[in-house]
Enzyme design. Structure first.
Site, PDB file in Angstrom:
ATOM      1  N   TYR A 275      12.404   2.443  -2.840  1.00  0.00           N
ATOM      2  CA  TYR A 275      11.717   3.725  -2.806  1.00  0.00           C
ATOM      3  C   TYR A 275      12.716   4.844  -3.079  1.00  0.00           C
ATOM      4  CZ  TYR A 275       7.514   1.711  -0.644  1.00  0.00           C
ATOM      5  OH  TYR A 275       6.382   0.983  -0.395  1.00  0.00           O
TER       6      TYR A 275
ATOM      7  N   ASP B  57       0.522   5.466   0.964  1.00  0.00           N
ATOM      8  CA  ASP B  57      -0.332   6.383   1.709  1.00  0.00           C
ATOM      9  C   ASP B  57      -0.793   7.548   0.845  1.00  0.00           C
ATOM     10  OD1 ASP B  57      -0.107   4.888   4.036  1.00  0.00           O
ATOM     11  OD2 ASP B  57       1.615   6.025   4.771  1.00  0.00           O
TER      12      ASP B  57
ATOM     13  N   ARG C 255       0.838  -1.196   0.000  1.00  0.00           N
ATOM     14  CA  ARG C 255       0.000   0.000   0.000  1.00  0.00           C
ATOM     15  C   ARG C 255       0.874   1.248   0.000  1.00  0.00           C
ATOM     16  NH1 ARG C 255      -3.524  -1.982   5.196  1.00  0.00           N
ATOM     17  NH2 ARG C 255      -4.353  -3.928   4.283  1.00  0.00           N
TER      18      ARG C 255
ATOM     19  N   ARG D 274       9.873   7.903   5.469  1.00  0.00           N
ATOM     20  CA  ARG D 274       9.624   9.336   5.713  1.00  0.00           C
ATOM     21  C   ARG D 274      10.184   9.782   7.062  1.00  0.00           C
ATOM     22  NH1 ARG D 274       3.403   9.629   5.133  1.00  0.00           N
ATOM     23  NH2 ARG D 274       3.782  11.801   5.784  1.00  0.00           N
TER      24      ARG D 274
END
Length: 264
Positions: free
Chosen positions: A119, A61, A59, A206
């Site tokens: 990422y 966000d 998933r 993050r």
């Protein structure tokens, strides 16, 4: 051409998906708000005349973008995967693109077959704002030391307990993860952080980015990040960097999707 035996044997297809996360409430289907999953499932139903559920590699966000999300789904009828790919892009809105489609075996699973995930996090580093970086990169308006950031980030490579770098969870959740590689490069005013690992905790990347930036701002030593790891406490780390700077870049499988029949 994908083939199958009607209802006796379903056909499994994997999609390589890109999307701009700005106008989405994340990937996962939900009752309120626009999601990537809902948009793609509706498009599949229009093209194939079948209702199905799609399963993603992971998933994302609200606000997070994708350059290489992978999802699979099953259908009953045969369909040319090139026609499927073109048809889906004709139905989907401008902020989602199906880059490719693959005929995959029944034991392929977009999530559980993953070998590694990569990422990218983008930081726009300049004293003045850039309108083209809005919702594309985190803006830091003071000069960052790339060597400092690189040294701190490299200390996170390996299998470690990242409890300090995720949303607070119950004590029975396993917070050990393995970061395989971290690369940091500069392209003009843009800093590009690439992080590859087997899996990541919620908000882990993050929080890592926000923490190393705060460490530099507060004139801490790069090795202080080891102390943060050791505390296993979210309160010991820094801010959570904005979601819009994060991009799901690449999902790796074995065998790779590139070895399978594809639309392009």
């Amino acid at each position: 051409m994908v083939s199958g035996n009607g209802r006796e044997r379903k056909i499994r297809i994997a999609l390589l998906i890109q999307y701009d996360g700005t106008m989405f409430n994340g990937w996962q289907s939900q009752k309120a708000g626009r999601t990537v999953q809902d948009e793609i499932e509706r498009a599949i139903e229009i093209i194939t005349k079948e209702r199905t559920r799609i399963v993603a590699s992971g998933r994302t966000d609200t606000g997070v973008h994708s350059l290489g999300q992978v999802a699979h789904f099953d259908i009953e009828k045969r369909i040319d995967i090139k026609r499927l790919c073109i048809g889906l892009n004709g139905v989907l809105d401008w902020d989602i693109s199906i880059k490719n489609a693959y005929a995959v075996p029944q034991d392929f699973h977009a999530r559980f077959s993953v070998q590694s995930r990569e990422y990218i996090y983008l930081i726009y580093n300049h004293y003045q704002r850039n309108p083209f970086m809005n919702y594309r990169a985190m803006w830091v308006n003071y000069k960052l030391d790339i060597d400092f950031l690189r040294e701190a980030l490299y200390l996170l490579i390996g299998e470690k307990d990242f409890a300090s770098f995720c949303k607070k969870r119950s004590s029975d959740i396993n917070t050990r993860r393995r970061i395989e590689d971290i690369k940091l490069s500069r392209m003009g005013d843009l800093l590009i952080i690439q992080i590859r690992g087997n899996a990541f905790l919620h908000n882990m990347i993050r929080i890592i980015v926000g923490t190393v930036i705060e460490m530099f701002k507060n004139k801490m030593e790069p090795k202080h990040i080891i102390n943060i790891l050791a505390q296993r406490d979210r309160a010991s780390s820094g801010i959570t960097a904005p979601s819009y700077g994060l991009y799901l870049h690449e999902i790796e499988y074995n065998p790779p999707l590139s070895s399978m029949e594809s639309a392009f």
